[in-house]
Design a protein around this motif. Structure first.
Motif, PDB file in Angstrom:
ATOM      1  N   LEU A  36       0.807  -1.212   0.000  1.00  0.00           N
ATOM      2  CA  LEU A  36       0.000   0.000   0.000  1.00  0.00           C
ATOM      3  C   LEU A  36       0.845   1.269   0.000  1.00  0.00           C
ATOM      4  O   LEU A  36       0.299   2.374   0.090  1.00  0.00           O
ATOM      5  CB  LEU A  36      -0.935   0.016   1.220  1.00  0.00           C
ATOM      6  N   ALA A  37       2.144   1.134  -0.101  1.00  0.00           N
ATOM      7  CA  ALA A  37       3.001   2.311  -0.129  1.00  0.00           C
ATOM      8  C   ALA A  37       2.642   3.180  -1.326  1.00  0.00           C
ATOM      9  O   ALA A  37       2.545   2.688  -2.472  1.00  0.00           O
ATOM     10  CB  ALA A  37       4.466   1.899  -0.189  1.00  0.00           C
ATOM     11  N   HIS A  38       2.410   4.468  -1.065  1.00  0.00           N
ATOM     12  CA  HIS A  38       2.079   5.459  -2.087  1.00  0.00           C
ATOM     13  C   HIS A  38       0.737   5.156  -2.788  1.00  0.00           C
ATOM     14  O   HIS A  38       0.515   5.591  -3.919  1.00  0.00           O
ATOM     15  CB  HIS A  38       3.198   5.565  -3.124  1.00  0.00           C
ATOM     16  N   PHE A  82     -12.364  -9.153  -3.041  1.00  0.00           N
ATOM     17  CA  PHE A  82     -12.002  -8.608  -4.345  1.00  0.00           C
ATOM     18  C   PHE A  82     -12.158  -9.632  -5.465  1.00  0.00           C
ATOM     19  O   PHE A  82     -12.726  -9.343  -6.525  1.00  0.00           O
ATOM     20  CB  PHE A  82     -10.563  -8.088  -4.304  1.00  0.00           C
ATOM     21  N   ARG A  83     -11.655 -10.831  -5.248  1.00  0.00           N
ATOM     22  CA  ARG A  83     -11.706 -11.837  -6.327  1.00  0.00           C
ATOM     23  C   ARG A  83     -13.149 -12.114  -6.729  1.00  0.00           C
ATOM     24  O   ARG A  83     -13.457 -12.192  -7.933  1.00  0.00           O
ATOM     25  CB  ARG A  83     -11.022 -13.120  -5.865  1.00  0.00           C
ATOM     26  N   GLU A 130      -7.567  -7.041 -13.705  1.00  0.00           N
ATOM     27  CA  GLU A 130      -6.815  -7.053 -12.455  1.00  0.00           C
ATOM     28  C   GLU A 130      -5.483  -6.340 -12.616  1.00  0.00           C
ATOM     29  O   GLU A 130      -5.045  -5.593 -11.731  1.00  0.00           O
ATOM     30  CB  GLU A 130      -6.591  -8.492 -11.989  1.00  0.00           C
ATOM     31  N   ALA A 131      -4.837  -6.561 -13.755  1.00  0.00           N
ATOM     32  CA  ALA A 131      -3.547  -5.911 -13.998  1.00  0.00           C
ATOM     33  C   ALA A 131      -3.713  -4.395 -14.047  1.00  0.00           C
ATOM     34  O   ALA A 131      -2.883  -3.651 -13.519  1.00  0.00           O
ATOM     35  CB  ALA A 131      -2.945  -6.426 -15.309  1.00  0.00           C
ATOM     36  N   LEU A 132      -4.767  -3.927 -14.694  1.00  0.00           N
ATOM     37  CA  LEU A 132      -5.010  -2.487 -14.757  1.00  0.00           C
ATOM     38  C   LEU A 132      -5.255  -1.921 -13.360  1.00  0.00           C
ATOM     39  O   LEU A 132      -4.696  -0.883 -12.984  1.00  0.00           O
ATOM     40  CB  LEU A 132      -6.207  -2.204 -15.661  1.00  0.00           C
ATOM     41  N   LEU A 133      -6.071  -2.607 -12.572  1.00  0.00           N
ATOM     42  CA  LEU A 133      -6.376  -2.126 -11.212  1.00  0.00           C
ATOM     43  C   LEU A 133      -5.132  -2.123 -10.331  1.00  0.00           C
ATOM     44  O   LEU A 133      -4.986  -1.264  -9.461  1.00  0.00           O
ATOM     45  CB  LEU A 133      -7.463  -2.998 -10.581  1.00  0.00           C
ATOM     46  N   TRP A 149      -6.407   1.007  -3.960  1.00  0.00           N
ATOM     47  CA  TRP A 149      -6.378  -0.443  -3.771  1.00  0.00           C
ATOM     48  C   TRP A 149      -7.743  -0.852  -3.265  1.00  0.00           C
ATOM     49  O   TRP A 149      -8.105  -0.584  -2.116  1.00  0.00           O
ATOM     50  CB  TRP A 149      -5.284  -0.803  -2.773  1.00  0.00           C
ATOM     51  N   LEU A 150      -8.556  -1.455  -4.135  1.00  0.00           N
ATOM     52  CA  LEU A 150      -9.922  -1.825  -3.778  1.00  0.00           C
ATOM     53  C   LEU A 150      -9.934  -3.142  -3.010  1.00  0.00           C
ATOM     54  O   LEU A 150      -9.248  -4.097  -3.372  1.00  0.00           O
ATOM     55  CB  LEU A 150     -10.780  -1.971  -5.042  1.00  0.00           C
ATOM     56  N   SER A 151     -10.752  -3.187  -1.950  1.00  0.00           N
ATOM     57  CA  SER A 151     -10.818  -4.403  -1.147  1.00  0.00           C
ATOM     58  C   SER A 151     -12.168  -4.489  -0.449  1.00  0.00           C
ATOM     59  O   SER A 151     -12.948  -3.537  -0.427  1.00  0.00           O
ATOM     60  CB  SER A 151      -9.692  -4.431  -0.109  1.00  0.00           C
TER      61      SER A 151
END
Length: 973
Positions: free
Chosen positions: A138-140, A151-152, A280-283, A289-291
């Motif tokens: 979650l840095a930055h 999420f999955r 997923e790669a785009l996100l 960071w969606l969760s």
């Protein structure tokens, strides 16, 4: 020391009238109502936030842009016209501002920019985000725990989709949009280009050249870093890219078709997990960071408004943020469009004192010839005083609780409370309930903030010899204990000072924590005391001092949120013996206080904050003043009430149900809660289906706020429906049960007592020190419950018609009119009449109410008469206010007039032998001598009403266009 001199105020706010603006009630509507407000006696409009808010907002507190007027409420021309019309009537306006938080929504350009560009955003300093959290992933980035499922599951259920909004790309999750960083778009744009090549003749399609340009520009975008040069370059390039995309989308049908094909592929195919890899790669490359929402306690790295995920905390301590946020406010002050502001949720700010001093300077700089008028929404404890801030005072919660105490019978309240705690909800009193709920809120709803705080504390602890090996869990548990033991919302420690009051409050909380946990290592509590009240040791490095201060300032913001959510929004829905006491800023476990406390409060207020608002209903109160008055009246009939509830529970047993381990729904305490609510909110005319729907909506909110069997995050519709089915069943008039008839008989008696209490509260509010604050529409009976019920439209046409009737009738035959208003109290004219008389009296004699001395009637007299009263005096004029409190036995059946006025005498101050005027009946009342003392016979003062206001001095004028008043005719000046 008073923060102003009355002579400095060109338009003193003697009476504020609260208006909520939204697209259903715009600025133009307020302008059209000004003649009515002026005639009623209002001096100042008190406006809800007028800044741009989320589309369709019904209140304006979810603002998205404080730099522009909300287009849904009107235009600048309409605001200017409203201001001009106010000025022509010598009226003013104060504005609610919300500096603590904004809507974390796609419509908010500042938040959208932040989610798009991260630390490279021009607004990265605006929001309270921890860019370097412990989790390396979650840095930055910004953690957004907003998904309803993991999420999955959300991803592979196609609930996240890439969309094109016409100006750029975004990720949509149901109704929520998240922007896409343009620098992460090359894979998407490349796929669109390949789709174009495969489907069309690229050499003939100009869209391909534009796409190539877009690709090269996106690939050249600087990284998301906190570098001024990179920020400027990124901002310029981003605007260019948006322009190119918009043009391409508008002009090329081929591009639109290729775009739609690629977007559909990014949606994936259910049952084929690999088809979601691109999404997923785009996100994974975005700022956010969606969760799942349950990860909030572990991952949240930004400050919210309480536990509301879509309201984000604003860093008002930053100079740039302050200037951007208040630019429009300053402009309106400079133009004279508003006279002052009310600051919402002052306790949410990192340093309220610094903010308020800066705000006061801004308002004075913009309008040097005026006094900065600033009020704060501050909820004070019973033994808490407002800090020495440059404000006029608070918005009045403390007044509301004290004035209602006068009309709550202490013995009756005790009987109801003991019955409730032994028969309906055995076990814990309110103090214990509040303590447990504060702990619950801190550890669950505010778990993300708690974790961030504990990490800061752990850093400090590792440099302290006696606690350096204390584990994270023990530090967190201790932090929760100390916070839950606080008896006020927060303290006001600043980076350079620890006030004595803060030391006392924290010391009290630590003592209570030690008492509750005598076996816990006491060194931990000594560590908390040192951190919270003493600061870092002498010789500490600047970094250590900064870390120490950061923890304390953040903890103060946290403690206020825990108190608000744990008490206001949880405990007040759980501990419910007498709901009239379950109000913001009150303690339902405390016995009601009497006249002595009320008078002490008023004297202190007159001395320190004579312009504090006196409110009895606000947009935040749990129920209106009229509903609370009815429920308080139950204390006058405590034995009858207890027996009635027992009967009703027996009769309504067939309507209760069982479910999943819950033996009966509703349980005894909830059923009692419902009966009180019905008694308080029952309409003056026969209820219809809309009333039942209102009760149902209110109960769902109350059930979720209590967080026992259902809540806002994980509601239990089945449980809620069983409660609502019970309500519908018992409210069927044709139901074969004696309940309905029995309920109506008692409700009628309580309604008249509640009306008498409401009117007495109104008198005291209008004449005691402070600014009379009127919530929208409550000049007539208002039987509203908590928001959103209290935001229903107000019928001003009816109010205008009734006011004209009241003034006309009273101007011709005041005594007979007053009697008529009393006798037909249910139509609301009596409340409207008292409001009109008293507010215009305030306008006629502003100095009397701003500066006039306050002298209570003798305590023994008040006790003997079951009354409360006082004089307001200034130079050659006096006001006598008296009202019966809890012991009213002479009211006519179903009415509020007295059949037999009480006997007795009111002692007068020396030199008060001149005649007085009964303001409501127009009848003069002359003193008589009792030995060497001048007194007023109580029966002649009250006549046949349970309250009276008498005036002596120069004759007040009636509003223009009315005939001379009776005392003007009689020459009683």
């Amino acid at each position: 020391m008073k923060p102003f001199s009355p002579g400095e105020l060109p338009r003193p706010p003697l009476t504020t009238y609260r208006l909520g603006f939204h697209r259903g009630f715009r600025l133009a509507a307020a302008t059209r109502l000004l003649p009515y407000f002026e005639r009623l006696g209002v001096t100042t409009l008190y406006a809800s936030p007028l800044f741009a808010a989320r589309t369709g907002s019904g209140h304006g507190y979810d603002l998205i842009d404080p730099s522009r007027l909300n287009p849904e409420v009107g235009t600048s021309m309409e605001l200017e016209r409203l201001s001009r019309e106010l000025g022509s009537r010598n009226m003013g306006m104060i504005l609610d501002i919300v500096p603590n938080h904004m809507a974390a929504h796609y419509e908010n350009p500042w938040w959208r920019d932040l989610l798009e560009n991260g630390e490279a955003s021009a607004f990265s300093m605006f929001f309270d985000v921890d860019w370097t959290p412990p989790q390396q992933a979650l840095a930055h980035r910004i953690s957004l725990p907003v998904l309803g499922e993991p999420f999955r599951r959300v991803l592979e259920n196609q609930e996240l989709e890439l969309v094109f909004t016409g100006t750029g790309f975004a990720v949509r999750y149901y109704e929520t949009l998240f922007p896409v960083d343009p620098a992460t778009l090359p894979p998407v744009l490349s796929e669109i280009r390949e789709t174009l090549r495969a489907s069309f003749h690229p050499e003939n399609d100009p869209a391909l050249a534009t796409l190539d340009l877009l690709l090269s520009r996106t690939e050249a975008l600087p990284a998301r870093c906190d570098n001024p040069l990179a920020k400027r370059q990124r901002s310029r390039s981003r605007r260019t890219l948006q322009g190119l995309l918009k043009s391409l989308y508008r002009e090329s049908s081929a591009f639109r078709e290729a775009l739609e094909k690629v977007l559909s592929e990014y949606r994936g195919i259910r049952g084929i997990p690999s088809s979601f890899d691109r999404m997923e790669a785009l996100l994974s490359t975005q700022v956010y960071w969606l969760s799942h929402w349950k990860t909030v306690t572990r991952t949240l790295n930004y400050r919210r408004f309480f536990d509301v995920a879509d309201l984000v905390g604003v860093r008002m301590e930053d100079d740039r943020v302050f200037e951007a946020f208040h630019r429009l406010v300053g402009e309106w002050i400079k133009r004279g469009w508003i006279d002052g502001v009310r600051v919402d949720h002052i306790d949410g700010l990192r340093d309220p004192a610094t903010y308020l001093f800066r705000l006061s300077r801004l308002l004075r700089d913009e309008h040097p010839e005026s006094v900065p008028l600033v009020w704060v929404e501050k909820i004070l404890g019973r033994d808490e005083t407002l800090p020495d801030w440059p404000v006029m005072g608070t918005t009045g919660y403390e007044f509301a609780s004290r004035v209602l105490d006068l009309f709550t019978d202490p013995e009756g309240a005790r009987q109801v409370r003991e019955w409730y705690e032994t028969r309906l909800s055995p076990g814990q009193g309110f103090e214990e309930v509040a303590y447990q709920q504060k702990k619950f809120v801190a550890e669950t709803l505010m778990g993300g903030e708690l974790r961030r705080l504990t990490l800061l504390l752990e850093w400090i602890a590792m440099e302290e010899r006696d606690v350096r090996e204390t584990g994270f869990r023990e530090l967190q548990t201790g932090l929760v204990e100390v916070t839950a033991c606080m008896d006020v919302y927060r303290t006001y420690i600043r980076e350079d000072s620890v006030p004595d009051e803060a030391k006392r409050r924290i010391g009290r909380a630590l003592d209570l924590a030690r008492t509750r946990h005598p076996n816990r290592r006491q060194g931990l509590f000594r560590f908390f005391e040192r951190v919270l009240t003493q600061g870092p040791p002498p010789g500490a490095s600047p970094e250590k001092k900064a870390r120490w201060a950061d923890f304390v300032l953040k903890w103060q913001q946290f403690s206020g949120a825990v108190m608000a959510k744990g008490v206001e929004d949880t405990a007040l829905y759980l501990y419910t013996p007498l709901l009239s006491a379950n109000e913001v800023g009150n303690d339902p476990g405390r016995p009601p206080t009497g006249p002595e406390d009320f008078h002490r409060f008023n004297r202190e207020r007159l001395d320190r904050f004579p312009l504090s608002l006196s409110a009895t209903s606000t947009h935040d109160t749990k129920r209106s003043a009229d509903v609370r008055a009815r429920i308080a009246a139950l204390s006058l009939f405590s034995e009858e009430w207890i027996k009635a509830v027992g009967r009703w529970r027996r009769w309504n047993r067939p309507a209760r149900q069982a479910s999943r381990g819950v033996p009966e729904i509703p349980d005894p305490a909830l059923e009692h809660f419902l009966y009180q609510t019905l008694i308080g909110a029952w309409p003056l005319e026969a209820p219809d289906e809309s009333f039942v729907r209102r009760i149902e909506g209110y109960l769902v909110k109350a059930l979720r706020e209590s967080k026992q069997h259902t809540n806002w995050i994980t509601p239990d519709p089945a449980y809620e429906e069983k409660v609502l089915r019970f309500v519908r069943e018992i409210l069927r008039p044709e139901r074969a049960s004696p309940f309905f008839k029995d309920f109506l008989a008692l409700q009628k008696k309580i309604a008249s007592s509640g009306a008498r209490i409401s009117l007495s509260q109104l008198l005291l509010k209008a004449t005691a020190p402070g600014v009379f604050d009127l919530y929208r529409g409550e000049e007539l009976w208002d039987l509203s419950l908590v928001d959103p019920d209290n935001r229903r439209p107000v019928d001003y046409t009816r109010r205008i018609r009734l006011l004209n009737t009241v003034i006309d009738q009273w101007s011709r035959e005041p005594k007979e009119a007053f009697q008529s208003f009393l006798d037909s109290w249910g139509d609301g004219r009596i409340k409207l009449f008292l409001t009109w008389i008293l507010l215009n009296l305030r306008k006629d004699h502003p100095a009397l109410f701003l500066e006039g001395a306050y002298r209570p009637l003798p305590p023994r007299w008040e006790e003997e008469q079951g009354a409360v009263g006082f004089f307001r005096s200034l130079h050659d004029r006096d006001l006598l206010v008296v009202t019966l409190t809890t012991h009213v036995s002479g009211m006519a059946n179903g009415g509020i007039a007295l059949e037999r006025p009480p006997s007795g005498e009111i002692p007068l101050p020396e030199g008060s032998a001149d005649p007085w005027l009964h303001l409501f009946s127009g009848v003069p009342v002359s003193p008589v001598m009792n030995g060497n003392e001048a007194v007023l016979p109580l029966d002649r003062v009250l006549q046949n009403a349970p309250f009276a206001v008498l005036y002596r001095g120069p004759a007040p004028s009636l509003p223009p266009g009315n005939p001379p008043s009776p005392h003007q005719k009689r020459g009683l000046s």
